[in-house]
Write a protein that holds these residues in place. Structure first.
Motif: not given
Length: 431
Positions: A285-286, A246-247, A239-244, A264-265
């Motif tokens: 998110l998906t 880039h989109i 989750a930390d990896f995903v949040i940080n 995503f943060k």
């Protein structure tokens, strides 16, 4: 709304299943060429092809007025940037079902491609076309990706327009089970590259790589094999990896907006003015999770993504190889890979596209590790003991890989040998 890390963790937790409910999902891509001129088919030909496939019970999927996919039950045929087509298979119970699904698809595809004078190429990289020769299609996200992806990786457009892969989706029964499977999946990436290498010819020449596709993915924006993935990758760490991360893009009304300035943060904190500072939904998110192009990635299941596309005779072998290890014999495989040093795995990952079986890992070559893992996979499939109507268990799908290992010759080696003799383009097409 996805407004906290806890909600992302819960998203991953919602994928937890009982082992008896584990499914197998296979995705595989194909290149399509006009028989008349050996050029990749354009979107007008895709429309003809999709229309012809409706006769087999497929239903059209539109974006605005453009047909961009087909679905039937739990299966989808989707359109890739250079008009490669991908079958995203249903969630199935065992390899017998999964292989039967591929054979049904092949039957339908052959009827339609014959009618439209189209040839199929089952390889990890387009062996014929230059990047500039490949037509695009009106799928909206690809226009934005074509602009943004090269900024983060020099071969990103080659990835989009000139590669095809085989992907396996697997389930987990707990966070602990997820941690083990994800660690194994990442540790065996070099073996997957070497064993399934099938992209040696590029622009009608020997590329001097066995898996040029893997080389390209290593130089692709948002791709690679992060060192972080070799830690005990809990749901929270992922989750930390995903949040940080880039989109890539954000869907807003009926448009796609570049997200490259934002992580995503930022999205979760309502900092994206272009979309009215709205917060992400589960759908956002998906989308974000599916635009992380690492060798393996997580949604509500684990996606293994390191195999070159191969011909119909070996299509089931890659998924079977992984299912035997990850569903049938996880503890023994995990014990083996736990002794491997992370830096040596990553080095083998970087060398495997060119050196193949000759790549070294922990003092042994990848041919040795391929053979060792194949034995462990066979044991796992025997443990599962799921029989076909003919009375065969799932080990029957490993026969192709056993031949590869016995002969020390991959699909890529075969293609170099065949094509180099007379450089006949017919050798590159599916028979």
């Amino acid at each position: 709304m996805i407004d906290s890390k806890e909600k992302i963790i819960n998203y991953f937790k919602s994928g937890i299943k009982e082992p008896k409910s584990f499914k197998i999902g296979i995705e595989h891509e194909k290149f399509l060429f006009n028989n008349s001129n050996n050029k990749r088919i354009d979107y007008s030909k895709i429309k003809e092809m999709f229309t012809a496939l409706l006769e087999f019970g497929w239903n059209p999927v539109f974006e605005k007025k453009n047909i961009i996919a087909l679905n039937k039950g739990g299966k989808n045929i989707t359109l890739e940037p250079g008009n490669q087509i991908e079958l995203s298979g249903d969630q199935l119970n065992h390899m017998h079902e999964a292989c039967a699904e591929s054979q049904d698809y092949l039957f339908e595809l052959k009827q339609v491609t014959k009618k439209l004078d189209i040839k199929i190429v089952s390889a990890g990289f387009d062996p014929i076309s230059k990047l500039s020769e490949i037509p695009n299609n009106p799928k909206q996200r690809y226009e934005l990706m074509t602009k943004d992806m090269p900024l983060g990786g020099e071969l990103s457009l080659d990835m989009m327009y000139r590669t095809c892969g085989t992907q396996l989706n697997i389930d987990y029964s707990s966070e602990e089970d997820f941690i083990k499977k994800f660690r194994v999946a990442n540790s065996i990436v070099p073996i997957a590259i070497a064993l399934f290498a099938n992209s040696s010819i590029v622009e009608k020449k020997n590329s001097n790589y066995l898996s040029y596709r893997s080389k390209v993915w290593q130089s692709t924006s948002r791709g690679g094999l992060p060192k972080l993935f070799f830690e005990n990758m809990s749901f929270e760490k992922y989750a930390d990896f995903v949040i940080n991360f880039h989109i890539l893009f954000i869907q807003y009304k009926d448009q796609y907006i570049s997200g490259r300035k934002y992580t995503f943060k930022d999205f979760m904190e309502g900092k994206i003015q272009e979309i009215g500072n709205r917060l992400p939904t589960e759908s956002d998110l998906t989308t974000h999770l599916s635009t992380i192009f690492t060798e393996n990635r997580v949604k509500k299941y684990i996606e293994l993504r390191s195999m070159d596309t191969c011909g119909w005779d070996c299509l089931c072998s890659g998924p079977a190889f992984n299912i035997g290890m990850l569903y049938g014999n996880l503890d023994e495989v995990y014990e083996l890979i736990s002794t491997w040093e992370i830096d040596k795995i990553i080095n083998a990952y970087l060398e495997a596209p060119q050196k193949g079986f000759n790549t070294q890992l922990m003092g042994k070559d990848l041919l040795y590790w391929s053979s060792t893992l194949l034995d462990l996979s066979r044991k796992g499939l025997e443990n599962r003991d799921i029989l076909s109507k003919k009375g065969n268990n799932e080990t029957v799908f490993l026969n192709h890989l056993q031949k590869v290992i016995d002969n020390k010759t991959t699909n890529a080696d075969h293609m170099i040998s065949k094509f180099s003799k007379n450089e006949n383009l017919d050798e590159l097409y599916d028979k």
